[in-house]
Design a protein around this motif. Structure first.
Motif, short mmCIF file in Angstrom:
data_model
loop_
_atom_site.label_atom_id
_atom_site.label_comp_id
_atom_site.label_asym_id
_atom_site.label_seq_id
_atom_site.Cartn_x
_atom_site.Cartn_y
_atom_site.Cartn_z
N MET A 176 0.81 -1.21 0.00
CA MET A 176 0.00 0.00 0.00
C MET A 176 0.85 1.26 0.00
O MET A 176 1.99 1.29 0.48
N TYR A 178 0.54 5.26 1.37
CA TYR A 178 -0.18 6.03 2.38
C TYR A 178 0.03 7.51 2.10
O TYR A 178 1.13 8.03 2.28
N GLU A 183 -7.39 7.48 2.18
CA GLU A 183 -7.28 6.11 2.66
C GLU A 183 -6.10 5.44 1.98
O GLU A 183 -5.72 5.81 0.86
N PRO A 184 -5.46 4.46 2.65
CA PRO A 184 -4.37 3.73 1.99
C PRO A 184 -4.83 3.16 0.65
O PRO A 184 -5.97 2.69 0.52
#
Length: 377
Positions: A176, A178, A183-184
């Protein structure tokens, strides 16, 4: 929805109010009838400065006691920005200024300190100068970020304006990305919201000078209004844009951000403004005293590098620069072909069309004429 499209939607929402709501607000605040306010506004709208209703209210021009007639007549509508800029400037230079990769290359070659471009996110066939890493997809972005653990990066559209689509990568892991305020996202989703839409430059996050950190949540930049005259550079107005709260970019349209008028000769902050339906002028920073009256650090260096940057793009005779002040000194973050009339006026609480600025524009062939008729309401 791409990051840029989301920002543009938020910008429109922050900019627009209904015609009726604006008139009612101005009437209530001024103690006059809606008809009286409308009649006064129509006079300004058909004048040579073409003030629109949003500006009429946001500048506080509905309050006839606030400004003398001459000061009131110096407020210039942002609707005239491109018609005037296009008349004054050599438009062949626009791409050199608005393409951030090209502008950074030219400014650096001219000895102007600029932020480093460490990577370019672009799936096209373009080759970029300067040794920046080229990232064309999710896998390359993943490899780039994982090879730099703990580093944060700021991304902005290579030819974008008003910070649409800007992002700040706080961290990344194997799966992911960030980003501040989001949101991720998986690498695939992140690439779909950036690479599929625009080319981005990626820079290390720059920190404000310690004197500015109590007043800004992210990088603040100084907007210098530059006029290239036959006798040299003139800077009629300047402002500093201060991000607040969760905002990662300093554009004044972002809710909560502040903009301060600057005394050009000294670097002293003379106003603290917050945007709303009408610009609100504060006595100081709302949370931390000491902003009003502050002398910005490295001011003589700011003036020096601003002049070097401005003269490097001298065919753009009306332009503006955005300059950050770091602990090591100022850096030119962007140079703009033109620059909106709204920010300098909002932040300083006064009009831009002074006799000096008018004379400059007229010397470049601009003719200021009253509007013959108003568009239908």
């Amino acid at each position: 929805m791409s990051l840029a499209t989301l920002d543009e939607s938020n910008y429109t929402a922050a900019r627009d109010s209904s015609f009726q709501d604006l008139l009612v607000y101005a009437a209530k605040k001024s103690g006059r009838s809606v008809l009286q306010v409308l009649r006064d506004y129509r006079q300004m709208a058909k004048s040579e400065t073409r003030i629109n209703l949003v500006e009429y209210v946001r500048f506080g021009l509905y309050d006839q006691a606030r400004f003398e007639a001459q000061a009131r007549a110096e407020f210039l509508s942002n609707d005239l920005h491109w018609p005037i800029a296009n008349k004054v400037n050599n438009r062949g230079w626009y791409s050199a200024a608005e393409d951030k990769s090209v502008a950074t290359t030219l400014l650096s070659a001219a000895g102007v300190p600029v932020p480093e471009i460490v990577a370019v996110l672009d799936s096209s066939q373009r080759i970029y100068p300067g040794g920046a890493e080229r990232i064309t997809g999710a896998d390359e972005l993943r490899a780039f970020l994982l090879a730099r653990p703990g580093q944060q990066f700021f991304g902005k559209i290579n030819d974008g304006m008003v910070s649409f689509g800007a992002f700040r990568i706080e961290k990344a892991d194997a799966e992911m990305v960030y980003c501040s305020g989001h949101e991720p996202m998986s690498y695939g989703d992140f690439a779909a919201q950036t690479l599929a839409q625009n080319a981005y430059i990626l820079q290390p996050v720059i920190e404000n000078h310690s004197a500015l950190r109590p007043f800004a949540s992210a990088l603040a930049t100084i907007r210098m209004v530059n006029l290239i005259t036959d006798d040299g550079l003139r800077v009629p107005m300047a402002a500093i844009k201060l991000p607040q709260g969760d905002n990662i970019a300093d554009a004044f349209w972002r809710p909560g951000n502040l903009a301060c008028g600057i005394e050009v000769a000294t670097g002293r902050i003379r106003t603290v403004a917050r945007r709303g339906i009408e610009v609100e002028f504060l006595d100081d920073h709302p949370d931390q005293a000491g902003l009003m009256g502050m002398i910005l650090p490295f001011w003589s260096e700011v003036l020096e590098i601003n002049e070097r940057a401005a003269r490097s793009f001298a065919p753009i005779r009306y332009q503006s620069t955005d300059i950050a002040i770091t602990e090591d000194g100022p850096v030119v973050v962007e140079i703009n072909a033109g620059g909106g009339f709204d920010l300098p006026q909002y932040s300083n609480g006064k009009g831009m069309l002074t006799p000096e600025v008018r004379a400059f524009f007229e010397s470049c062939g601009v003719e200021f004429k009253p509007k013959k008729s108003l568009l239908p309401f």
